[in-house]
Design an enzyme around this catalytic site. Sequence first.
Site, short mmCIF file in Angstrom:
data_model
loop_
_atom_site.label_atom_id
_atom_site.label_comp_id
_atom_site.label_asym_id
_atom_site.label_seq_id
_atom_site.Cartn_x
_atom_site.Cartn_y
_atom_site.Cartn_z
N ARG A 27 0.82 -1.23 0.00
CA ARG A 27 0.00 0.00 0.00
C ARG A 27 0.84 1.27 0.00
NH1 ARG A 27 -2.91 -2.82 4.19
NH2 ARG A 27 -4.57 -4.06 3.25
N LYS A 45 1.87 11.30 -12.00
CA LYS A 45 1.10 10.28 -12.71
C LYS A 45 1.94 9.01 -12.85
CE LYS A 45 -1.90 12.97 -15.77
NZ LYS A 45 -2.23 13.17 -17.20
N GLU A 73 9.11 19.29 -25.88
CA GLU A 73 8.31 19.56 -24.67
C GLU A 73 8.86 20.76 -23.91
OE1 GLU A 73 5.45 18.04 -23.85
OE2 GLU A 73 5.47 16.12 -24.90
N LYS A 132 5.81 23.11 -15.28
CA LYS A 132 4.96 21.92 -15.13
C LYS A 132 4.45 21.82 -13.70
CE LYS A 132 3.69 17.38 -15.96
NZ LYS A 132 3.86 16.11 -16.64
N GLU A 165 -6.19 16.55 -12.31
CA GLU A 165 -6.61 16.68 -13.68
C GLU A 165 -8.09 17.01 -13.89
OE1 GLU A 165 -5.71 13.26 -16.18
OE2 GLU A 165 -4.49 14.65 -17.31
N ARG A 191 -4.58 21.64 -16.21
CA ARG A 191 -3.59 20.66 -16.65
C ARG A 191 -3.71 20.36 -18.15
NH1 ARG A 191 -1.41 16.13 -12.58
NH2 ARG A 191 0.13 15.21 -13.94
N ASN A 230 -1.24 19.83 -22.99
CA ASN A 230 -1.43 19.07 -24.23
C ASN A 230 -1.36 19.93 -25.49
OD1 ASN A 230 -1.71 16.52 -23.02
ND2 ASN A 230 -3.82 17.03 -22.45
N HIS A 241 -0.62 18.38 -28.80
CA HIS A 241 -0.77 16.94 -28.63
C HIS A 241 -1.96 16.36 -29.40
CE1 HIS A 241 2.30 17.58 -25.65
NE2 HIS A 241 2.28 16.34 -25.24
N HIS A 293 -0.91 13.40 -31.55
CA HIS A 293 -1.38 12.03 -31.36
C HIS A 293 -1.91 11.45 -32.67
CE1 HIS A 293 -1.90 12.46 -26.72
NE2 HIS A 293 -0.70 12.07 -27.05
N HIS A 333 7.16 10.67 -29.97
CA HIS A 333 6.13 11.53 -29.36
C HIS A 333 6.48 13.01 -29.54
CE1 HIS A 333 3.10 12.89 -26.51
NE2 HIS A 333 4.04 13.54 -25.83
#
Lengths: 384, 384
Positions: free
Chosen positions: B137, B159, B201, B243, B253, B257, B261, B264, B268, B281
């Site tokens: 945990r 994340k 980025e 960031k 989120e 946030r 993107n 992106h 993508h 990417h």
Amino acid sequence: MNNTVLEPFKPEPLATQATRVSIDLGARSYDIWIGAGLWSEAAAWQGLPKAAMAVVVTNTTVGPLYADALKQALEPHYARIEVVSLADGEQFKDMAHLQQILDAMLEWRADRKTVVFALGGGVVGDMAGFAAACYMRGVPFVQVPTTLLSQVDSSVGGKTGVNHPLGKNMIGAFYQPARVICDLDVFRTLPAREYAAGLAEVIKYGPIADMAFFGWLEGNAEALVARDVAVLTAAVRRSCEIKAWVVGQDEREGGLRAILNFGHTFGHAIETGMGYGEWLHGEGVAAGMVMAADLSQRLGLCDARLPQRLRNMLQQVGLPVQGPWLGAEERLAAAQRYLALMRLDKKAEAGAIRFVVVSGQGLAQVVEAPDAMVLEVVQQALTH
Amino acid sequence: MNNTVLEPFKPEPLATQATRVSIDLGARSYDIWIGAGLWSEAAAWQGLPKAAMAVVVTNTTVGPLYADALKQALEPHYARIEVVSLADGEQFKDMAHLQQILDAMLEWRADRKTVVFALGGGVVGDMAGFAAACYMRGVPFVQVPTTLLSQVDSSVGGKTGVNHPLGKNMIGAFYQPARVICDLDVFRTLPAREYAAGLAEVIKYGPIADMAFFGWLEGNAEALVARDVAVLTAAVRRSCEIKAWVVGQDEREGGLRAILNFGHTFGHAIETGMGYGEWLHGEGVAAGMVMAADLSQRLGLCDARLPQRLRNMLQQVGLPVQGPWLGAEERLAAAQRYLALMRLDKKAEAGAIRFVVVSGQGLAQVVEAPDAMVLEVVQQALTH
């Protein structure tokens, strides 16, 4: 409920209407609803997180009894309700069955708002809670415990997880529910033995934290056995309050939380020694609490009345107060087997066994004890 | 770093010594250490959580290069250091490989204090972080990112998680590291194409939040390409600050946030349309930012200078500024393929595509845009 001092027990007036315990954890605060017939009370289901989909996690024993009733309660709030039913038993509390829940949710295209409902006992609650903690990095979940044990113990405190072949509860998360809904009507179908095993954890809260509550339980033993709704409402409520108070002091398990293991050191030895499933967890805890109380007396922490009162109380609700012989013909050899099993317990540190002992005034502490004394305690408590 | 207003950029004086960014998340606060040669600086490894065992999670590409150096840094602090090496690649970021980490930790009898070190890029960080979040945990973990992309993006923000056959990053946790240690010396072995993709980025943080930083990057483009330590220290530091500021406003989120993107949505589509791995990417994001800037201009949010400056900057560091033809001979048909792919993206809501657009003053917002305008943007940006 997040004070440093536990509020005194106030059992009166006894009533059959539903009651609530508020768990204060800042942004993660939630309520425990307790009452008979709660599932058909609209209020219990209002104010839950909104979503298009609800996912009910249950098992093949509880599902056929209650999934329809739960779906009916949820229908006004969720456009789509799906049910995933797990095999029933601790041996299925593993990563493979966790994956079964996650796979199902992904196939149904559950989104970040989907609410997970855990309908069942401790195993279902632990697995559904962990699935909710992991799915898209966390979706809301609601505990709907259907055993006395899960209502008074496992559904409070935020522990979720699964077992691993190398250890119990090794993989999991601390993750709080959005609500806990304890409908006492489920006890109507709970087998007597399981019900009694749940009472062991209710009784436990007395010696470790609240002897006024213990005295009240003694005075209401018959009503407890008869599953009287008003008495059960107060007993479940007080148990949740005490557990919430303890974990409020120690959410992630460093110190105080250990007192919840009163009777568990001896009890785990019984469970393991007999092979899991032979003795129910609560039964092992019952006999284990008698031993732990006896140990407390021998250490001079309490007088002879506490072990005696505990034995009487446990016997009145049909729980064992003596330990089984663990595969030995000599009394001393049987007791030594207990000692060996306790040394293997994961809570033992470098082979030193740690016991929760009590004062007789509702206070508990964790100690080590001389082997000779522990052997005497166990020999004394074995069945004849 | 948890203010509602982002602190202004202060690049001067440029220096090669190590620097720190403090991330203020209450009890879960931590520092990001940035500098060349950090692994051999004793200070960077002091004050980490104490434990008997450290577990280094890495992959079969990074491990042979750096595991020994990391072990050397850890030896003064941990009596036992174990290494688990995963197969290298996004296709191995799954539950089976998560299980590989957990199984290894259980076999080594890692306890609740064991510290997990993530040595690698974003995939290793996501998996090691999720394993640390779940093991008993939650045990402490430390990010030791070895790519520019992971230093400025994935190692900040908490994340963690793994992919599922039905979706990327579907199973995971928000879980903060105890520290992030960004040693810039790792760029010496980073292939040029991966390094440039990481710069995409870095550049991104300008238009969405800080045009002073963007101007400074323009002035230091050559030094960036040359991997100048002083310039990289300032660039990585500022990227982490931005960031951290964004995720500090929106840890789990909901709103702000999303501006991370920028580029992106188009990017993508390029990654998916070309098949994963064809375009990196950061390459998709580079061409995507040019399209998003053009869209911003067409919507009247910025003037023609921003798309022009962005194109120049990206070209200077060797990144693509035009999108690939996605399997169509007609220009319009190729653009329509982009549109179809963007509609399938999991961030699209009920088929409505959401674009991050920018003001030219360092502000971003999320909007929808007319299909016809998006088609024009893409056609304009296709290679000839």
